[in-house]
Design an enzyme around this catalytic site. Sequence first.
Site, short mmCIF file in Angstrom:
data_model
loop_
_atom_site.label_atom_id
_atom_site.label_comp_id
_atom_site.label_asym_id
_atom_site.label_seq_id
_atom_site.Cartn_x
_atom_site.Cartn_y
_atom_site.Cartn_z
N PHE A 1 0.84 -1.20 0.00
CA PHE A 1 0.00 0.00 0.00
C PHE A 1 0.87 1.24 0.00
O PHE A 1 1.80 1.38 0.81
CB PHE A 1 -0.92 0.02 1.22
CG PHE A 1 -1.73 1.30 1.31
CD1 PHE A 1 -2.88 1.45 0.55
CD2 PHE A 1 -1.32 2.35 2.12
CE1 PHE A 1 -3.62 2.63 0.61
CE2 PHE A 1 -2.04 3.53 2.18
CZ PHE A 1 -3.20 3.67 1.42
N LEU B 1 3.32 -1.12 4.24
CA LEU B 1 2.67 0.19 4.24
C LEU B 1 3.70 1.29 4.03
O LEU B 1 4.64 1.42 4.81
CB LEU B 1 1.95 0.44 5.56
CG LEU B 1 0.75 -0.45 5.90
CD1 LEU B 1 0.19 -0.06 7.27
CD2 LEU B 1 -0.33 -0.35 4.84
N GLU B 2 3.54 2.07 2.97
CA GLU B 2 4.35 3.26 2.75
C GLU B 2 3.39 4.44 2.84
O GLU B 2 2.62 4.70 1.92
CB GLU B 2 5.05 3.19 1.40
CG GLU B 2 6.18 4.21 1.25
CD GLU B 2 5.69 5.55 0.76
OE1 GLU B 2 5.53 6.46 1.61
OE2 GLU B 2 5.48 5.70 -0.44
N LEU B 3 3.42 5.13 3.98
CA LEU B 3 2.44 6.16 4.27
C LEU B 3 3.05 7.55 4.13
O LEU B 3 4.00 7.74 3.38
CB LEU B 3 1.87 5.92 5.67
CG LEU B 3 1.34 4.49 5.91
CD1 LEU B 3 0.85 4.33 7.33
CD2 LEU B 3 0.24 4.13 4.91
#
Length: 636
Positions: A311, A334-336
């Site tokens: 994501f 997760l790369e937020l």
Amino acid sequence: MDALISLMNHPYLTMKLGLDSESKRNIDAIYPITLFFAFGIYLVYERYQQTHNSAVPFECKFPEPADPTWNSLQIQDPTLESHLTNPDIMPAMHVPERRWITSFDPSNGLHIGTFLADNDAEIAGKIERAEKAQKKWKNTTFQQRRRVVRSLLKWLVDNQDTCARVACRDTGKTLIDAALGEILTTCSKMEWIINHGEKALRPESRASNLMLSYKKSQVIYEPLGVVAAIVSWNYPLHNAWSPILAAIFAGNGVVLKCSEHVVWSTTWFVGAISNCLKACGHNGDLIQVVCCYPDQADALTRSPNIRHITFIGSENVGRKVAVAATEHLTPVTLELGGKDPAVILPGTDLNKWASIWMRGVYQNMGQNCIGIERLIVHVDQYDELFAIFSERVNKMRLGSVMTTFQAGYINTVEGGAMINGDRFRGLEKLIKDATEANAYVVGGSEYAHPIHENGYYFEPTVVGPVDASMDIANQELFAPVALLMPYETVEEAVEIANGTRFGLGASVFGPDQEDCLKVAKQLECGMVSINDFGVFYLYFNRSPYSQDLPFGGSKASGYGRFGGPEGLRSLTNPKAIITDRWPSLVQTGIPKVLDYPLRSLRSSWEFSAGLVRFLYGDGWRTRIAGLFTVISAARQ
């Protein structure tokens, strides 16, 4: 071969080999034969390379909106329900009770297309098709996979102008931003996979120990099956191709859920990969694109047939993806968001690095997860830095690169459009609050473009001085806004840098690299550049792009890594396998003293305790004593 002949004829080598003159003549006699066979092997190898490793040409239909002269209906707000009844916007074959996605150029409001959003059944069907294609793909060789990637690389280089314009049309960015963030990075990704991908995924041997010295162990990296990638809109080419390339090279099928903001461009970019697969003799169904709104994505994130989710996006949506993935314990990367700092140490030559900082802040109009949002500068240099940024920002021109000449407006712009205007009021509120707390602002408002009245533009902005208590210092802006934060001591600078919930990337600048390194090691983040910006993934100035490093962050910026060997391996099942080194000579046996039923608990314990002392005791006396205990217990 000439070098080999010269070496064999070297007097020193002849002397060392002890060759007499007759032996030397015999060796000379076989040179022509050796040359003949060597040349034959070379020709066969070259032919093999051309047949199995050369790029395979393929075609993709040119998308008309990528033509700068293309024109269309202009729409001001693509979310209005009135569009659903507009025959100029809606397709002729209208499907009732279904949701639609409208694509438009955010730099000028031109309508690109309207697309039917996928429902649950269609998403499940796409997963099933990818799963079916993957069963054959997982058995392909690395050579076959490299050929696909090499073909894509050649196609992208040959068609970079079209690809850049497609990205510009769907996001409103400039051609330079597309070249740096879309084309160069994606080419680098493919080059790395071609040169190093197999090394990261081939079976590897692992160390053994004394007790199992007769065994050998290895780890093999098996494909997971079908994986999902849910990606953001800011780089429609790279954000789509990057997870797809990694996934298929690891032997997986892929279902890519793109942002509803870039359905048109993503569909075309991914279609190119499908065409390439077909041209190389593989099933194009291996890759599927899901086009839907975020609240419809549960059909993908909760599917039992998805083996991994990557994501890239906001923290709020990332949390929902992570929760949905727990239903089937699907692993997630997760790369937020980020609030990346640039720590500028005392005595830094500001003019030397100003261009790097400008690119770091305003690249893609700040819509960049690793963009610099905070410039942490010593109080003695604050005024100079503010003056540098103010002068440069005032000269930046905004507009649409897809426009050639309109009413005397020349198509030379430094900044493009924002993806939409949804966040403009929030940005203006944060900036206004900062001014009320005695910050000075250059820019800071939505920009009413004189030519593109339906475009979404925000003024390149400088805000300072900003302190850590302000809301603007703690929220990710994802906008063309530079925050200048003064400090008095290096310890304070580190505290400011670590003072947000985010921890994606960072950079440290200073006249002494060792001092910069000391600060870098104190920063709470996943990646740091020293006297540079974004070299852990992107680079905009002097050296090649690097794709050999893991990319990701800590804290509210997410977890897991993509990029480099870590990224490829995260898309596989690492399976440990142990075999006998000499199966005909030595294999595992159970000593009688440990065999069921046990003859004596006391002797069994003495045997195992002695074995531990023999194998792991501190000093040779302890180990020898342990060995005698083992022998004694085994005799009982």
